[in-house]
Design a protein around this motif. Structure first.
Motif, PDB file in Angstrom:
ATOM      1  N   TYR B  40       0.834  -1.203   0.000  1.00 49.98           N
ATOM      2  CA  TYR B  40       0.000   0.000   0.000  1.00 49.98           C
ATOM      3  C   TYR B  40       0.867   1.250   0.000  1.00 49.98           C
ATOM      4  O   TYR B  40       0.535   2.246  -0.640  1.00 49.98           O
ATOM      5  N   LEU B  41       1.996   1.183   0.704  1.00 41.63           N
ATOM      6  CA  LEU B  41       2.889   2.342   0.707  1.00 41.63           C
ATOM      7  C   LEU B  41       3.475   2.561  -0.691  1.00 41.63           C
ATOM      8  O   LEU B  41       3.539   3.703  -1.183  1.00 41.63           O
ATOM      9  N   GLY B  42       3.864   1.465  -1.346  1.00 46.20           N
ATOM     10  CA  GLY B  42       4.387   1.586  -2.711  1.00 46.20           C
ATOM     11  C   GLY B  42       3.343   2.159  -3.646  1.00 46.20           C
ATOM     12  O   GLY B  42       3.621   3.024  -4.476  1.00 46.20           O
ATOM     13  N   SER B  93      -0.397  -7.508  -7.699  1.00 47.38           N
ATOM     14  CA  SER B  93       0.443  -8.278  -6.776  1.00 47.38           C
ATOM     15  C   SER B  93      -0.244  -8.489  -5.440  1.00 47.38           C
ATOM     16  O   SER B  93      -0.054  -9.523  -4.794  1.00 47.38           O
ATOM     17  N   ILE B  94      -1.047  -7.490  -5.025  1.00 49.23           N
ATOM     18  CA  ILE B  94      -1.705  -7.614  -3.720  1.00 49.23           C
ATOM     19  C   ILE B  94      -2.620  -8.839  -3.705  1.00 49.23           C
ATOM     20  O   ILE B  94      -2.687  -9.564  -2.717  1.00 49.23           O
ATOM     21  N   GLY B  95      -3.284  -9.100  -4.840  1.00 44.65           N
ATOM     22  CA  GLY B  95      -4.204 -10.232  -4.863  1.00 44.65           C
ATOM     23  C   GLY B  95      -3.594 -11.529  -5.343  1.00 44.65           C
ATOM     24  O   GLY B  95      -4.259 -12.556  -5.344  1.00 44.65           O
ATOM     25  N   SER B  96      -2.330 -11.495  -5.772  1.00 49.29           N
ATOM     26  CA  SER B  96      -1.773 -12.675  -6.428  1.00 49.29           C
ATOM     27  C   SER B  96      -1.294 -13.722  -5.430  1.00 49.29           C
ATOM     28  O   SER B  96      -0.593 -13.400  -4.468  1.00 49.29           O
ATOM     29  N   TYR B 108       8.600  -5.572  -3.847  1.00 47.47           N
ATOM     30  CA  TYR B 108       8.093  -4.240  -4.168  1.00 47.47           C
ATOM     31  C   TYR B 108       9.228  -3.250  -4.389  1.00 47.47           C
ATOM     32  O   TYR B 108       9.136  -2.373  -5.253  1.00 47.47           O
ATOM     33  N   ILE B 109      10.320  -3.393  -3.633  1.00 43.84           N
ATOM     34  CA  ILE B 109      11.445  -2.478  -3.820  1.00 43.84           C
ATOM     35  C   ILE B 109      12.006  -2.629  -5.231  1.00 43.84           C
ATOM     36  O   ILE B 109      12.216  -1.647  -5.954  1.00 43.84           O
ATOM     37  N   VAL B 110      12.207  -3.874  -5.658  1.00 39.25           N
ATOM     38  CA  VAL B 110      12.812  -4.098  -6.973  1.00 39.25           C
ATOM     39  C   VAL B 110      11.835  -3.702  -8.083  1.00 39.25           C
ATOM     40  O   VAL B 110      12.238  -3.135  -9.098  1.00 39.25           O
ATOM     41  N   LEU B 111      10.545  -3.950  -7.854  1.00 39.08           N
ATOM     42  CA  LEU B 111       9.542  -3.560  -8.870  1.00 39.08           C
ATOM     43  C   LEU B 111       9.544  -2.048  -9.077  1.00 39.08           C
ATOM     44  O   LEU B 111       9.549  -1.554 -10.217  1.00 39.08           O
ATOM     45  N   LEU B 112       9.580  -1.302  -7.970  1.00 39.98           N
ATOM     46  CA  LEU B 112       9.582   0.159  -8.098  1.00 39.98           C
ATOM     47  C   LEU B 112      10.876   0.635  -8.749  1.00 39.98           C
ATOM     48  O   LEU B 112      10.874   1.597  -9.536  1.00 39.98           O
ATOM     49  N   THR B 113      11.998  -0.021  -8.428  1.00 36.21           N
ATOM     50  CA  THR B 113      13.267   0.374  -9.037  1.00 36.21           C
ATOM     51  C   THR B 113      13.238   0.152 -10.542  1.00 36.21           C
ATOM     52  O   THR B 113      13.789   0.944 -11.317  1.00 36.21           O
TER      53      THR B 113
END
Lengths: 97, 494
Positions: B40-42, B93-96, B108-113
């Motif tokens: 949620y923060l991302g 991703s939240i529902g997966s 999430y860190i790598v996805l945002l990067t």
């Protein structure tokens, strides 16, 4: 001087590309990619002797990215070795057509 | 305008927000036990960055950080596309169920990067920056592909991606080094000036451009640099596959257009671009051939796929071929159609992967048999949505995909590339077969006794509904989007 440097760089690049295509060991293939990158570095340094210093700056970035790629790449190779007990790419045939 | 390092920061806030989100997530990953909160923060970070990007739209074109990064409507358009894809991917991703197995904080860190790297692919104004942006996206993509634990397919896909990606980027920078040698600089403006004077040895320049095209083309997944895409799509976690299929394609389009248009061509009368770097060689013929090979190869390979993710990968290759059609006409109409298609493709393809994810959540399978009688097994809404997305991917009216294809084909007919237009039409008919085979499986086939009911993932439903509505609405009322893409063709001209 430029011609010799560029010829060497082209040779290195061809050896690297050829190596990726014919070798079947994932680590050797990975080394061949590094060889390609070194060919690029040589070309950049050779050019920058004549046209400007930007090429040498590029070389530093290429080396850094190559190190990062090696870190990620070796991690992936280790993770696949755990599954298959080999790094020969001919054995990785779960995904095809 | 040409700003220095500190002055640039005031126009760099979307990136600062995104980078700040990544750093905060990195720290929170160490101290917070509830990793689901990080999603949620991302999501919030992406939405704030999206607001900031929209806010900047229309700013006077500016070069930031000593001519390294261009801030213009074109780059802002692709930042919006990237952020929209990121929002969609995080929501998925939240529902997966697949993503629940991985280390969520890192994911999430790598996805945002990865999204952050795409920002630089879209706005690079220097070959060095283009290379770094592309590598940031590549490295994070390798990690995300191989992230599923105890999963052979995922590890194998990551290794294949790594090898193909390494060779493609090595080839690309080899081409870049030649362009540097001939133009004398890595800066796009200097390259443009050198090309206007005739560049250098035509053969050497042609080779360098082909090498660079290989690197960019690998991101867009067009033939013959597409070999990674089916394996990676099949092996990677589904939400990331959805993100990769749309955002990597969009970023590839962005970096390709910015290099081959503002950097080496000159804008002439009425939006026509002069590709003056290679007067002696038929550059457009090469692009026409690549486009034809890509769409035909993609569609023919998709015909007998049983795995739906793999089928969508081949369909993605075919779509890369369609998008390439906008490049060959060398004018702004073509580019406009490309940008329009990128947005439409984002909506419909993300939607299709969302349905794949919902089915995989419920059945744990991705093959065609899992879709047998889907509409009658309690998942009527996802099945109807899937039909809408597939109709749009085929290019049937009144869906958004039809308008996208219409604009592309109109542009190439105006440019008198009749063969390409005919091939595109034939390909659309071919694609009808495999897309509608899925629809037939979902609606007309009887569910087998062993096929249990499919519980639709509740958290994905609002996103699915929104994507379906957008697909239909953009098919009948596309003027606002077209205005937006037309306005986004404002490049920073060197």
């Amino acid at each position: 001087m430029l011609t010799e440097a560029l010829t060497t760089s082209a040779l290195l690049f061809v050896i690297g590309t050829f190596g990726v295509l014919v070798r079947r060991n994932a680590i050797i293939m990975f080394l061949c990619i590094e060889l390609q990158l070194n060919a690029v570095n040589l070309a950049l340094v050779a050019f920058s002797r004549y046209v400007g210093v930007e090429g040498q700056v590029f070389v530093f970035f290429v080396m850094t990215v190559a190190a990062a790629e090696a870190a990620v790449g070796l991690a992936i190779i280790i993770s696949i070795f755990r599954h298959y007990r080999t790094v020969n790419v001919d054995n990785f045939n779960l995904l095809k057509w | 305008m040409d700003l220095g390092n500190v002055a640039s920061l005031s126009l760099f806030y979307p990136e600062i927000v995104l980078a700040g989100t990544i750093l905060v997530l990195t720290i929170l990953d160490l101290v917070v036990a509830n990793k689901r909160a990080m999603a949620y923060l991302g999501l919030a970070g992406c939405l704030v960055a999206l607001g900031a990007t929209v806010d900047l739209y229309g700013t006077e074109p500016t070069l930031l950080f000593h001519r390294m990064v261009a801030l213009d409507n074109f780059s802002l358009f692709f930042k919006v596309v990237t952020l929209a894809a990121l929002v969609g991917a995080i929501w998925m991703s939240i529902g997966s169920g697949e993503v629940r197995q991985v280390h969520l904080g890192e994911y999430y860190i790598v996805l945002l990067t990865c999204g952050f790297g795409m920002f630089f692919m879209a706005s690079a104004n220097n070959l060095l920056m283009a290379y770094l942006g592309l590598e940031l996206v590549s490295l994070t993509s390798y990690i995300l592909t191989g992230m599923l634990p105890h999963n052979r397919r995922s590890a194998e896909a990551a290794l294949k991606y790594l090898i193909y990606g390494g060779v493609a980027s090595g080839t690309m920078i080899y081409g870049m080094s030649w362009v540097f040698g001939m133009a004398g600089s890595l800066d796009y403006a200097t390259i443009n000036a050198a090309m206007a004077e005739g560049g250098g040895n035509q053969i050497a320049l042609f080779m360098a451009f082909v090498f660079i095209l290989a690197g960019f083309g690998y991101k867009m997944a067009f033939a013959p640099f597409h070999m990674w895409s089916p394996d990676v799509y099949q092996g990677a976690p589904t939400p990331f596959t959805g993100f990769l299929s749309v955002a990597s394609n969009a970023a590839g389009v962005a970096i390709l257009i910015r290099f081959f248009y503002p950097a080496v061509s000159t804008l002439g009368q009425e939006g026509a671009w002069a590709f003056q770097a290679l007067p002696a060689l038929q550059w457009t013929d090469l692009l026409v051939a690549l486009s034809i090979i890509t769409m035909t190869w993609g569609n023919l390979s998709a015909l007998n796929q049983r795995n739906v993710k793999r089928l969508l990968a081949y369909s993605g290759i075919a779509h890369a071929g369609y998008i390439m059609m906008g490049l060959v006409v060398l004018n702004n109409d073509g580019l406009n159609a490309m940008l329009f298609y990128v947005v439409v493709y984002l909506i419909m393809n993300l939607g299709a992967f969302l349905v794949v994810m919902i089915v995989a959540n419920a059945t744990g399978r991705e093959d065609m048999d899992a879709y047998r009688g889907l509409a009658w097994r309690g998942a009527a809404f996802p099945a109807v949505c899937m039909m809408v997305f597939l109709a749009s991917l085929t290019g049937l009216p009144p869906m958004a995909g039809f308008i996208g294809k219409l604009l592309l084909v109109a542009a190439i007919i105006e440019g008198q590339f009749y063969v390409l237009a005919v091939v595109a039409m034939i390909n659309t008919v071919v694609s009808l077969y495999y897309y509608w085979r899925i629809v037939k499986t979902m609606f007309l086939d009887e569910p087998a006794p062993e096929d249990g009911p499919v519980a639709a993932t509740a958290s994905a439903m609002p996103l699915l509904g929104a994507l379906m509505v957008l697909t239909i609405v953009l098919g009948v009322y596309w003027a606002p989007l077209l205005d937006y893409t037309t306005g986004s063709l404002g490049f920073f001209m060197p």
